[in-house]
Design a protein around this motif. Structure first.
Motif, PDB file in Angstrom:
ATOM      1  N   GLU A   1       0.764  -1.172  -0.094  1.00  0.00           N
ATOM      2  CA  GLU A   1       0.090   0.113  -0.029  1.00  0.00           C
ATOM      3  C   GLU A   1       1.000   1.123  -0.033  1.00  0.00           C
ATOM      4  O   GLU A   1       1.442   1.815   0.937  1.00  0.00           O
ATOM      5  N   THR A   2       1.257   1.763  -1.045  1.00  0.00           N
ATOM      6  CA  THR A   2       2.141   3.040  -1.297  1.00  0.00           C
ATOM      7  C   THR A   2       1.695   4.454  -0.699  1.00  0.00           C
ATOM      8  O   THR A   2       2.518   4.973  -0.741  1.00  0.00           O
ATOM      9  N   THR A   3       0.284   4.300  -0.291  1.00  0.00           N
ATOM     10  CA  THR A   3      -0.145   5.511   0.422  1.00  0.00           C
ATOM     11  C   THR A   3       0.961   5.535   1.624  1.00  0.00           C
ATOM     12  O   THR A   3       1.161   6.949   2.081  1.00  0.00           O
ATOM     13  N   THR A   4       1.325   4.714   2.326  1.00  0.00           N
ATOM     14  CA  THR A   4       2.371   4.635   3.282  1.00  0.00           C
ATOM     15  C   THR A   4       3.486   3.841   3.328  1.00  0.00           C
ATOM     16  O   THR A   4       4.402   4.302   3.926  1.00  0.00           O
ATOM     17  N   GLY A   5       3.595   2.970   2.302  1.00  0.00           N
ATOM     18  CA  GLY A   5       4.566   2.143   2.160  1.00  0.00           C
ATOM     19  C   GLY A   5       4.526   0.786   2.774  1.00  0.00           C
ATOM     20  O   GLY A   5       5.276  -0.017   2.979  1.00  0.00           O
ATOM     21  N   MET A   6       3.201   0.368   3.487  1.00  0.00           N
ATOM     22  CA  MET A   6       3.152  -0.634   4.177  1.00  0.00           C
ATOM     23  C   MET A   6       2.960  -2.008   3.224  1.00  0.00           C
ATOM     24  O   MET A   6       2.599  -1.993   2.094  1.00  0.00           O
TER      25      MET A   6
ATOM     26  N   PRO B   1       4.913  13.731  -2.545  1.00  0.00           N
ATOM     27  CA  PRO B   1       4.102  14.227  -1.227  1.00  0.00           C
ATOM     28  C   PRO B   1       3.509  13.159  -0.646  1.00  0.00           C
ATOM     29  O   PRO B   1       3.331  11.991  -1.198  1.00  0.00           O
ATOM     30  N   GLY B   2       2.793  13.426   0.554  1.00  0.00           N
ATOM     31  CA  GLY B   2       2.267  12.335   1.491  1.00  0.00           C
ATOM     32  C   GLY B   2       0.814  12.159   0.834  1.00  0.00           C
ATOM     33  O   GLY B   2       0.362  12.889   0.142  1.00  0.00           O
ATOM     34  N   LYS B   3       0.289  10.961   1.042  1.00  0.00           N
ATOM     35  CA  LYS B   3      -1.009  10.793   1.122  1.00  0.00           C
ATOM     36  C   LYS B   3      -1.654  10.447   2.253  1.00  0.00           C
ATOM     37  O   LYS B   3      -2.867   9.524   1.965  1.00  0.00           O
TER      38      LYS B   3
ATOM     39  N   MET C   1      -1.838  12.721   8.943  1.00  0.00           N
ATOM     40  CA  MET C   1      -0.923  13.360   9.342  1.00  0.00           C
ATOM     41  C   MET C   1      -0.142  13.785   8.104  1.00  0.00           C
ATOM     42  O   MET C   1      -0.439  13.447   7.031  1.00  0.00           O
ATOM     43  N   ASP C   2       0.873  14.850   8.321  1.00  0.00           N
ATOM     44  CA  ASP C   2       1.501  15.433   7.200  1.00  0.00           C
ATOM     45  C   ASP C   2       2.668  14.693   6.947  1.00  0.00           C
ATOM     46  O   ASP C   2       3.461  14.485   8.100  1.00  0.00           O
ATOM     47  N   THR C   3       2.899  14.198   5.680  1.00  0.00           N
ATOM     48  CA  THR C   3       3.889  13.402   5.518  1.00  0.00           C
ATOM     49  C   THR C   3       4.598  13.560   4.072  1.00  0.00           C
ATOM     50  O   THR C   3       4.024  14.255   3.165  1.00  0.00           O
ATOM     51  N   PHE C   4       5.611  13.158   3.885  1.00  0.00           N
ATOM     52  CA  PHE C   4       6.247  12.908   2.309  1.00  0.00           C
ATOM     53  C   PHE C   4       6.999  11.495   2.461  1.00  0.00           C
ATOM     54  O   PHE C   4       7.007  10.703   3.198  1.00  0.00           O
ATOM     55  N   ARG C   5       7.100  11.068   0.894  1.00  0.00           N
ATOM     56  CA  ARG C   5       7.477   9.762   0.698  1.00  0.00           C
ATOM     57  C   ARG C   5       8.618   9.872  -0.096  1.00  0.00           C
ATOM     58  O   ARG C   5       8.800  10.524  -0.976  1.00  0.00           O
ATOM     59  N   ILE C   6       9.488   8.841  -0.026  1.00  0.00           N
ATOM     60  CA  ILE C   6      10.608   8.793  -0.849  1.00  0.00           C
ATOM     61  C   ILE C   6      10.736   7.140  -1.387  1.00  0.00           C
ATOM     62  O   ILE C   6      10.531   6.354  -0.489  1.00  0.00           O
TER      63      ILE C   6
END
Length: 370
Positions: free
Chosen positions: A146-151, A334-336, A340-345
Motif C-alpha cells: 500500500e504505497t499510501t504509506t509504504g506498508m 508528497p504524502g497521501k 498526518m502530514d508526510t512525504f514519501r521517498i
C-alpha cells in the motif's frame, strides 16, 4: 539514419512509479512494431510466459496484458472476476485499497469493506469472523504494498484465511511484483495484478493480470465493460498467440520485454529485492540520524517506498523542500495520509546505494529539512 542519443535524466524519480528506467529500456522503444506481425506477437507471448515464471506458477496459470494504467487492470480484474451474484470483501488500509472499493461501487459490485485506517494492517481476526458468518462472500481483495504509506500487507496470513473458507483471492501487487518475492502457488492467489512501470522497471502504458485459468475460465460474460473484459482479452491472446483485441502499446511492450531481460540479468526478483531493501534500510537509518521519523513501524515497512513525518519545525515547507531536492537531481513524493502530514521517498527503479548516498547528502545540505 542519424544515431539517436538518449538524453540523461535531469533528476532521479524516487517514486513508486513511473520510475527511473535504464537507457537500454528507453532505447528499446526506438523501433516501430506492427501489432499483427508474428515477430511482435512472439514478444508478447514471451512476456506472458516470463510473468507466470516470475510469479512461481506452472501450468494452470496465465498472464493477460491490458492497455492503460495499473488501475485499468484492477478494474478489468474485479469486473470480470466477480459475477452479478458474487460479493467482494475488500481489505483496505490506504488509498489503493479504498480505490478497489470505489471501483466496486461504480460498477455495482456487491461488496463489504474492512478499513483498518492508514497505519494498521488488515484485522485478521475480523477477516476470519466475517468469512465465517457471511458464507455468501465469494471474493477477497487486498493491496500487497500500500504505497499510501509504504506498508507491506501480510498476504500469506490473509491468504491462509481466505482459502480456509474457499474464497477467490485477489491480490493487487501493483507496487511489489518483480521487486518482492511472491509465489502465487504457495500463497494460493487466484488473481495477481501489477503494471509495467513498477518493480519490473518498464515504462507506463499497460498492466497485467496473472490468473488461475480454472478460475478465469468461469468468468465468460461477467465483464461490465467491452474494453476491460479480462476474459475476452485472455481468449484473444490465447487464440491469436499474442494478439491483443485492440491496439496495443507496442513501444511500451518492447521496453517491458527489455526490462524483463534486465531483471534476469540482475539475478531475478530475489536480487532486486536485496537492492531495494538495501536502499530502504540505508535511507531510513540516515533519515533517522537527521531527525526524521518514519511513519510506519519497522515490521510493516516495505522496501518499495517510505513515508516520513514532516518535521515539526516552523521553517519546514514541503514545496520548498521538494524544489530544493529537484534542483539537486531528485524528485520525491508528497504524502497521501489524511491523518498526518508526510512525504514519501521511493527506493525502486534504476536506483542504487550510491544514489541514495547522494540523496542523503542533498537532504543534509537543504535548509528546509530540520
Amino acid at each position: 539514419m542519424n544515431k539517436i542519443n538518449i538524453p540523461e535524466n535531469p533528476y532521479l524519480l524516487l517514486t513508486p512509479g513511473p520510475l527511473t528506467t535504464t537507457p537500454t529500456v528507453k532505447s528499446a522503444m526506438l523501433r516501430d512494431w506492427c501489432t499483427w506481425d508474428d515477430d511482435y506477437k512472439l514478444i508478447v507471448e514471451k512476456i506472458r510466459s516470463d510473468l507466470t515464471r516470475l510469479a512461481g506458477t506452472g501450468p494452470g496459470f496465465t498472464a493477460v496484458l491490458m492497455q492503460g494504467s495499473g488501475t485499468f487492470s484492477v478494474e478489468a480484474c474485479l469486473t470480470t472476476a466477480v459475477p452479478d451474484n458474487g460479493i467482494l470483501l475488500v481489505l483496505a488500509n490506504g488509498a489503493y485499497g479504498r480505490r478497489i472499493s470505489q471501483i466496486a461501487q461504480k460498477q455495482s459490485i456487491q461488496h463489504i469493506i474492512h478499513d483498518s485506517g492508514d497505519l494498521e494492517p488488515p484485522d485478521l481476526e475480523l477477516l476470519e469472523k466475517t468469512l465465517g458468518s457471511n458464507p455468501d462472500i465469494t471474493h477477497v481483495a487486498v493491496v500487497h504494498c500500500e504505497t499510501t504509506t509504504g506498508m507491506l500487507n501480510p498476504i500469506e496470513a490473509i491468504g491462509n484465511i481466505v482459502k480456509k473458507f474457499g474464497k477467490i483471492f485477489i491480490v493487487d501487487a501493483m507496487s511489489s511484483f518483480g521487486g518482492v518475492p511472491i509465489n502465487m502457488n504457495q500463497l494460493d492467489i487466484d488473481y495477481l495484478i501489477s503494471s509495467a512501470n513498477k518493480c519490473i522497471q518498464g515504462v507506463p502504458g499497460f498492466g497485467f493480470v496473472i490468473a488461475r485459468t480454472s478460475v478465469l475460465g468461469k468468468t465468460a460474460g461477467n465483464a461490465k465493460s467491452l474494453s476491460l473484459d479480462l476474459f475476452d482479452q485472455w481468449q484473444t491472446m490465447e487464440k491469436g498467440k499474442g494478439k491483443w483485441r485492440f491496439t496495443s502499446p507496442t513501444h511500451v511492450v518492447r521496453a517491458f520485454a527489455r526490462a524483463l531481460e534486465e531483471l534476469d540479468l540482475e539475478g531475478g526478483v530475489e536480487e532486486r529485492f536485496k537492492r531495494y531493501d538495501q536502499n530502504n534500510r540505508y535511507l531510513i537509518s540516515q533519515m533517522k540520524e537527521m531527525g526524521f521519523t518514519p511513519l510506519l513501524a519497522e515490521e510493516f515497512q516495505s522496501p518499495v517506498i517510505t513515508a516520513f513525518l514532516n518535521p515539526k519545525h516552523p521553517d519546514f515547507d514541503f514545496k520548498k523542500f521538494y524544489n530544493s531536492l529537484k534542483r539537486k537531481g531528485f524528485v520525491i513524493y508528497p504524502g497521501k495520509v489524511t491523518e498526518m502530514d508526510t512525504f514519501r521517498i521511493g527506493n525502486i527503479g534504476d536506483i542504487y546505494l550510491k544514489d541514495m548516498e547522494r540523496l542523503v547528502g542533498a537532504i543534509r545540505s537543504s535548509q528546509y529539512w530540520s
